[in-house]
Design a protein around this motif. Structure first.
Motif, PDB file in Angstrom:
ATOM      1  N   ASN A  77      47.822  42.517  18.196  1.00  0.00           N
ATOM      2  CA  ASN A  77      47.654  40.733  17.807  1.00  0.00           C
ATOM      3  C   ASN A  77      47.416  40.633  19.389  1.00  0.00           C
ATOM      4  N   ILE A  78      46.986  39.786  19.865  1.00  0.00           N
ATOM      5  CA  ILE A  78      46.163  38.825  20.812  1.00  0.00           C
ATOM      6  C   ILE A  78      47.423  37.503  20.219  1.00  0.00           C
ATOM      7  N   ILE A  79      48.610  37.410  21.370  1.00  0.00           N
ATOM      8  CA  ILE A  79      49.417  35.765  20.420  1.00  0.00           C
ATOM      9  C   ILE A  79      49.482  35.379  21.597  1.00  0.00           C
ATOM     10  N   ASN A  80      48.836  33.639  21.594  1.00  0.00           N
ATOM     11  CA  ASN A  80      49.147  33.246  22.810  1.00  0.00           C
ATOM     12  C   ASN A  80      50.026  31.543  22.637  1.00  0.00           C
ATOM     13  N   TYR A  81      51.228  31.320  23.537  1.00  0.00           N
ATOM     14  CA  TYR A  81      51.899  30.334  23.425  1.00  0.00           C
ATOM     15  C   TYR A  81      51.657  29.877  24.013  1.00  0.00           C
ATOM     16  N   GLY A  82      50.707  29.802  25.595  1.00  0.00           N
ATOM     17  CA  GLY A  82      50.916  29.109  26.722  1.00  0.00           C
ATOM     18  C   GLY A  82      49.498  28.615  26.720  1.00  0.00           C
ATOM     19  N   THR A  83      49.058  29.158  28.100  1.00  0.00           N
ATOM     20  CA  THR A  83      47.390  28.806  28.139  1.00  0.00           C
ATOM     21  C   THR A  83      47.008  30.222  28.892  1.00  0.00           C
ATOM     22  N   ILE A  84      45.392  30.392  27.830  1.00  0.00           N
ATOM     23  CA  ILE A  84      44.441  31.667  28.615  1.00  0.00           C
ATOM     24  C   ILE A  84      43.325  30.917  28.577  1.00  0.00           C
ATOM     25  N   SER A  85      42.787  30.696  29.974  1.00  0.00           N
ATOM     26  CA  SER A  85      41.702  30.255  30.566  1.00  0.00           C
ATOM     27  C   SER A  85      40.712  31.066  31.306  1.00  0.00           C
ATOM     28  N   THR A  86      39.364  30.671  31.419  1.00  0.00           N
ATOM     29  CA  THR A  86      38.567  31.323  32.359  1.00  0.00           C
ATOM     30  C   THR A  86      37.658  30.035  32.877  1.00  0.00           C
ATOM     31  N   SER A  87      37.370  30.477  34.133  1.00  0.00           N
ATOM     32  CA  SER A  87      36.392  29.615  34.279  1.00  0.00           C
ATOM     33  C   SER A  87      34.719  30.383  35.173  1.00  0.00           C
ATOM     34  N   GLY A  88      34.783  31.641  34.365  1.00  0.00           N
ATOM     35  CA  GLY A  88      33.614  32.143  34.969  1.00  0.00           C
ATOM     36  C   GLY A  88      33.330  32.014  33.823  1.00  0.00           C
ATOM     37  N   ASN A  89      32.060  33.300  34.058  1.00  0.00           N
ATOM     38  CA  ASN A  89      31.280  33.805  32.945  1.00  0.00           C
ATOM     39  C   ASN A  89      31.227  34.407  31.349  1.00  0.00           C
ATOM     40  N   GLY A  90      32.539  34.405  31.156  1.00  0.00           N
ATOM     41  CA  GLY A  90      33.762  34.999  30.752  1.00  0.00           C
ATOM     42  C   GLY A  90      34.241  34.319  29.670  1.00  0.00           C
ATOM     43  N   GLY A  91      35.346  34.669  28.194  1.00  0.00           N
ATOM     44  CA  GLY A  91      35.401  33.810  27.676  1.00  0.00           C
ATOM     45  C   GLY A  91      36.872  33.607  28.173  1.00  0.00           C
ATOM     46  N   GLY A  92      37.437  33.018  27.665  1.00  0.00           N
ATOM     47  CA  GLY A  92      39.114  32.488  27.702  1.00  0.00           C
ATOM     48  C   GLY A  92      39.941  34.212  27.116  1.00  0.00           C
ATOM     49  N   VAL A  93      39.106  34.978  25.670  1.00  0.00           N
ATOM     50  CA  VAL A  93      39.497  35.946  25.359  1.00  0.00           C
ATOM     51  C   VAL A  93      38.506  36.569  25.200  1.00  0.00           C
ATOM     52  N   THR A  94      38.468  37.736  25.373  1.00  0.00           N
ATOM     53  CA  THR A  94      37.184  38.818  24.487  1.00  0.00           C
ATOM     54  C   THR A  94      36.947  39.510  24.549  1.00  0.00           C
ATOM     55  N   VAL A  95      36.255  39.538  22.878  1.00  0.00           N
ATOM     56  CA  VAL A  95      36.219  41.141  22.434  1.00  0.00           C
ATOM     57  C   VAL A  95      34.549  41.548  23.182  1.00  0.00           C
ATOM     58  N   TRP A  96      34.317  42.897  23.466  1.00  0.00           N
ATOM     59  CA  TRP A  96      33.224  42.476  24.192  1.00  0.00           C
ATOM     60  C   TRP A  96      32.702  44.233  23.102  1.00  0.00           C
ATOM     61  N   GLY A  97      31.832  44.408  22.316  1.00  0.00           N
ATOM     62  CA  GLY A  97      31.647  45.865  21.529  1.00  0.00           C
ATOM     63  C   GLY A  97      30.125  46.572  22.330  1.00  0.00           C
ATOM     64  N   ASN A  98      29.458  46.053  23.240  1.00  0.00           N
ATOM     65  CA  ASN A  98      29.004  47.119  23.887  1.00  0.00           C
ATOM     66  C   ASN A  98      27.678  47.903  23.495  1.00  0.00           C
ATOM     67  N   ASN A  99      27.688  46.701  22.252  1.00  0.00           N
ATOM     68  CA  ASN A  99      26.621  47.156  21.493  1.00  0.00           C
ATOM     69  C   ASN A  99      25.946  48.924  20.997  1.00  0.00           C
ATOM     70  N   THR A 100      27.369  50.016  20.969  1.00  0.00           N
ATOM     71  CA  THR A 100      27.637  51.356  21.373  1.00  0.00           C
ATOM     72  C   THR A 100      27.758  51.578  20.387  1.00  0.00           C
ATOM     73  N   PRO A 101      27.362  52.518  18.958  1.00  0.00           N
ATOM     74  CA  PRO A 101      28.964  53.127  18.071  1.00  0.00           C
ATOM     75  C   PRO A 101      29.057  54.153  19.035  1.00  0.00           C
TER      76      PRO A 101
END
Length: 266
Positions: A77-101
C-alpha cells in the motif's frame, strides 16, 4: 533530498521491505520517489505523521510526482499520514501504466490517505495510461488540487476496490473526481465526507468510462460544486452500474445536482 534528479529512485531493481519516511524526501526538479523500469517492490510505502515527500519541479515542467510508480509493480500500500505533494505536472501520487501490455504500472494494494496529498499544477492522485490499482483509494484526510482534478483515473486504467472518502476531496481547477477515457472503477464511489469543486463537476464519468458499484452519498456526505454538475455522467459509451444512492447532500449552485446524458445506467 535530491537536486536535479529523483530523491529516491528504483530502476530495474527488486526491493523486499517497506519504504518508511519520518523526515523529508524532496527533489527540486524531479520525483520525490520514483519506482520504474520493471522494478518490483514487496512492501508498503509509508509517509508518517509530520513527514513530507515532495517534488518541487517548476510548474509547466515534466510530469514529476511526489510518489510515482511507472512501468513497475508495488505489492503493498501507499499509506500517507503526512504530506505528499508536487508543484510539477505529475500527480502527488501517480501510477502510470505506460499503455504497454506487460509493462504497466501496477499497485497491488491501496492508496490510503490520512494526511494531505496535493498537486498545485496537476492532479493530486493520478492513475492513468493503462495502470492498475487492485484495492482502491481510501481517503480520511485531504486530497486536493488547485489546478486539475483531485483524483483522476484515465486512459484505460482500472481501479478495483472503489473510491471511499470520509475526508475532503476538493478541486479548485477541475473535477474533484474524474473517471475518463475507458477507465474502470470496480467497487463504486462511497462518500461520507466532502467531494467539492469550484471549477467544474464534483464527480464526472465521461468518454467511455465505467463505474461498477454505484455512487453512494450517506451520513453527513456532501457532493457539491459551484461551477458545474455535482454528478455528471456523459456520453453513450460511459456506464454506471449500481445507481446513485443519496442520504446526504448533492448540490450545484450553477447547473444540475445530477446530470446523466446518453448513458447506460443500471
Amino acid at each position: 533530498s535530491g537536486g536535479i534528479d529523483n530523491a529516491i529512485e528504483l530502476a530495474n531493481s527488486e526491493l523486499i521491505g517497506n519504504i518508511v519516511n519520518s523526515g523529508t524526501i524532496r527533489s527540486s526538479d524531479d520525483d520525490g520517489i520514483l519506482i520504474y523500469a520493471g522494478s518490483a517492490v514487496t512492501g508498503d510505502i509509508i509517509n508518517n505523521v509530520g513527514a513530507t515527500i515532495k517534488s518541487e519541479s517548476p510548474s509547466g515542467s515534466s510530469e514529476d510526482s511526489g510518489v510515482e510508480i511507472d512501468s513497475a509493480t508495488v505489492t503493498g500500500n501507499i499509506i500517507n499520514y503526512g504530506t505528499i505533494s508536487t508543484s510539477g505536472n505529475g500527480g502527488g501520487v501517480t501510477v502510470w501504466g505506460n499503455n504497454t501490455p506487460g509493462d504497466a504500472g501496477f499497485l497491488n494494494g491501496s492508496i490510503i490517505n490520512y494526511g494531505t496529498i496535493s498537486g498545485s499544477s496537476a492532479e493530486a492522485v493520478d492513475i492513468y495510461d493503462g495502470a492498475t490499482v487492485t484495492q482502491g483509494i481510501r481517503n480520511y484526510g485531504t486530497i486536493f488540487s488547485s489546478s486539475d482534478a483531485a483524483i483522476e483515473i484515465d486512459e484505460g486504467s482500472v481501479v478495483s476496490g472503489g473510491i471511499i472518502n470520509a475526508g475532503d476531496i476538493p478541486s479548485d481547477g477541475d473535477d474533484a473526481i474524474e473517471i475518463n477515457t475507458d477507465a474502470v472503477v470496480n467497487g463504486g464511489i462511497a462518500n461520507t465526507g466532502n467531494i467539492t469543486s469550484t471549477d467544474n463537476d464534483a464527480i464526472e464519468i465521461i468518454n467511455g468510462a465505467t463505474v461498477n458499484g454505484g455512487i453512494s452519498n450517506t451520513g453527513s456526505g456532501v457532493i457539491s460544486t459551484s461551477a458545474g454538475d455535482a454528478i455528471a455522467i456523459d456520453d453513450a459509451d460511459s456506464t454506471l452500474t449500481g445507481g446513485i444512492y443519496n442520504a446526504g447532500t448533492i448540490s450545484s449552485t450553477t447547473a444540475d445536482a445530477v446530470d446523466i446524458r446518453d448513458v447506460d445506467s443500471e
